[in-house]
Scaffold this active site. Sequence first.
Site, PDB file in Angstrom:
ATOM      1  N   CYS A  76       0.836  -1.200   0.000  1.00  0.00           N
ATOM      2  CA  CYS A  76       0.000   0.000   0.000  1.00  0.00           C
ATOM      3  C   CYS A  76       0.876   1.258   0.000  1.00  0.00           C
ATOM      4  O   CYS A  76       1.535   1.534  -0.994  1.00  0.00           O
ATOM      5  CB  CYS A  76      -0.999  -0.052   1.155  1.00  0.00           C
ATOM      6  SG  CYS A  76      -2.358   1.126   0.988  1.00  0.00           S
ATOM      7  N   HIS A 163      -3.635  -5.391  -0.253  1.00  0.00           N
ATOM      8  CA  HIS A 163      -3.209  -5.925   1.045  1.00  0.00           C
ATOM      9  C   HIS A 163      -3.185  -7.454   1.044  1.00  0.00           C
ATOM     10  O   HIS A 163      -4.214  -8.093   1.291  1.00  0.00           O
ATOM     11  CB  HIS A 163      -4.139  -5.415   2.151  1.00  0.00           C
ATOM     12  CG  HIS A 163      -3.961  -3.971   2.433  1.00  0.00           C
ATOM     13  ND1 HIS A 163      -3.004  -3.501   3.302  1.00  0.00           N
ATOM     14  CD2 HIS A 163      -4.583  -2.879   1.929  1.00  0.00           C
ATOM     15  CE1 HIS A 163      -3.053  -2.183   3.340  1.00  0.00           C
ATOM     16  NE2 HIS A 163      -4.002  -1.778   2.506  1.00  0.00           N
ATOM     17  N   GLU A 165      -1.968  -9.323   3.254  1.00  0.00           N
ATOM     18  CA  GLU A 165      -2.002  -9.817   4.633  1.00  0.00           C
ATOM     19  C   GLU A 165      -3.408 -10.022   5.190  1.00  0.00           C
ATOM     20  O   GLU A 165      -3.566 -10.593   6.269  1.00  0.00           O
ATOM     21  CB  GLU A 165      -1.212  -8.871   5.549  1.00  0.00           C
ATOM     22  CG  GLU A 165      -1.880  -7.542   5.843  1.00  0.00           C
ATOM     23  CD  GLU A 165      -1.686  -6.455   4.795  1.00  0.00           C
ATOM     24  OE1 GLU A 165      -1.986  -5.298   5.113  1.00  0.00           O
ATOM     25  OE2 GLU A 165      -1.260  -6.752   3.654  1.00  0.00           O
TER      26      GLU A 165
END
Length: 189
Positions: A76, A163, A165
Site C-alpha cells: 500500500c 493488502h 495480509e
Amino acid sequence: MIVILNNGGQYVHRIQRSLKYIGVPAKIVLNSTNLEEIEKNPEIKGIILSGGPDITKATNCENIALNSKLPVLGICLGHQLISKAYGGKVKRAESEEYASIKIHVKYENDIFKNVPNEFTAWASHMDEVKEIPDCLEVLAFSEICGVEAFKHKEKLVYGVQFHPEVSHTEHGELILKNFCKVCGFKFNE
C-alpha cells in the site's frame, strides 16, 4: 526474520501475524529505524514497508527502498514510497479503493509464482502510483489502478498496492510466502 517498518497503517500487526502463521518470525519497528541498524542484524533477511496514512511521514522508507541490500516489499503506502523513491509519480486515485477488487497478473515473476492470473484482493487507499520509472516493471493491474504491483528490474524490490495480509485477499498468504522465499526462507510444501 522479516522486519516491518510501521508507517502507521491499520494492518501493520496483521502483516506480522500473517508472517507468524506461515512460520516466519517478524518484528515491527518504527519507520525511522536506520537501514544500517537493520542490515547489521544477521537474523534479518528482508524488509516490509507497511501501509499508512501519510506519505510525508515515511521518507526514511524511500532511503531503505533505494539502498537496502536485503529484499524489500512495499504494501500500500510502502508500494507508493518505493515508486516515489525511484522517480515514480504518486497522485490521488481517480477511484478511491476501499473494497475487494480483481487483480490481473501480467507476469508471474517471483511474488506471483503459482498465483492465478486473476484473483480478488482487498484494497484500501486514496492515492496510487500513476507513473513508474523505467527501473520498475508492472506485474499486476486492476480495472481502476494501472499499477497494482511492480518489481525492480535489477534488485529484489517489490511493491503491491493491495493488502496480501488480510483474509479477503485470495492467495495473499502465498504472495507473502513467495516474498519470504525471495528472502531465503524455506517451507515444507
